[in-house]
Design an enzyme around this catalytic site. Sequence first.
Site, mmCIF file in Angstrom:
data_model
loop_
_atom_site.group_PDB
_atom_site.id
_atom_site.type_symbol
_atom_site.label_atom_id
_atom_site.label_comp_id
_atom_site.label_asym_id
_atom_site.label_seq_id
_atom_site.Cartn_x
_atom_site.Cartn_y
_atom_site.Cartn_z
ATOM 1 N N SER A 16 0.371 -0.801 -0.087
ATOM 2 C CA SER A 16 -0.139 0.126 -0.203
ATOM 3 C C SER A 16 0.819 1.525 0.010
ATOM 4 O O SER A 16 0.599 2.921 -0.668
ATOM 5 C CB SER A 16 -0.755 0.250 1.236
ATOM 6 N N ASN A 17 2.261 1.495 0.616
ATOM 7 C CA ASN A 17 3.271 2.372 0.182
ATOM 8 C C ASN A 17 3.144 2.568 -0.784
ATOM 9 O O ASN A 17 3.804 3.754 -1.182
ATOM 10 C CB ASN A 17 4.160 2.592 1.802
ATOM 11 N N ASN A 110 13.024 4.712 4.937
ATOM 12 C CA ASN A 110 13.048 3.491 4.637
ATOM 13 C C ASN A 110 11.843 4.000 5.813
ATOM 14 O O ASN A 110 11.023 5.395 6.266
ATOM 15 C CB ASN A 110 13.298 2.300 6.548
ATOM 16 N N HIS A 112 8.291 3.457 8.683
ATOM 17 C CA HIS A 112 8.983 2.850 10.453
ATOM 18 C C HIS A 112 6.787 2.925 10.539
ATOM 19 O O HIS A 112 6.828 4.217 10.990
ATOM 20 C CB HIS A 112 9.545 2.874 10.939
ATOM 21 N N ASP A 148 15.680 0.111 12.448
ATOM 22 C CA ASP A 148 14.672 1.170 12.441
ATOM 23 C C ASP A 148 15.327 2.714 13.242
ATOM 24 O O ASP A 148 14.965 3.601 13.974
ATOM 25 C CB ASP A 148 13.186 1.133 13.200
#
Length: 216
Positions: A16-17, A110, A112, A148
């Site tokens: 979806s991203n 990224n 998160h 992360d």
Amino acid sequence: MSAKLKLGVLISGRGSNLQSLIDATQDDSFPAEIVSVISNVPDVAGLDRAAKVDIPTSVINHKDFSGREPFEDALHEALTEAGVELVCLAGFMRILTDGFVSRWLDKMINIHPSLLPSFKGLHTHERAIEAGVRFSGCTIHFVRPEMDDGPIIAQAAVPIRQDDSPDTLAGRVLVEEHKIYPLAVKMIAEGRVSITGSRVIVSNAVNPDSTTINPA
Ligand code: GRF
């Protein structure tokens, strides 16, 4: 018009991203284009999303390799061959080695689903609710070897409701993820983002004046 920034998007699932980036790049004025979508898992929905709009896709299945390094060599080669300038991790569920991260240092971002540095790792929504924090959210950051971790480009804060379940919270955070990923890519593609130590400086950034108190 100057050339668009070439994006390579790495996925492992629903995508979806990735879709939020596809949607943004459909606008001719958006300063970046997706030149490659690579999944480490075959037959995932994200691959169909890309194929639908004729973006080249490939599957590089980590299970076909004898270890992380040969897998990452294949990834690196595919990204390089496609002319990728910025790697976007979008639900890519493999830990990357220091070697791969250094090859794409400051050229890999990224998303998160928490307000980093809180709640690194998995099950972020469950853990945020459990911890009793009043806000969660999502973060776009440059990738560093530690998971992360890395200079933060953009964040969105989402108030946690008393009756939230991990799923309801995840749903509201996801709506914000789909806004900040294209936003961060746009700012980078416009050349407005620089890294100073562990901070990201965005030139001509508009910071909101308003604050949110929860519970109100
Ligand atoms: C998102 O919540 C993202 O923040 C996390 O993995 C999820 C991927 O979702 N890293 P999708 O595949 O983009 O729909």
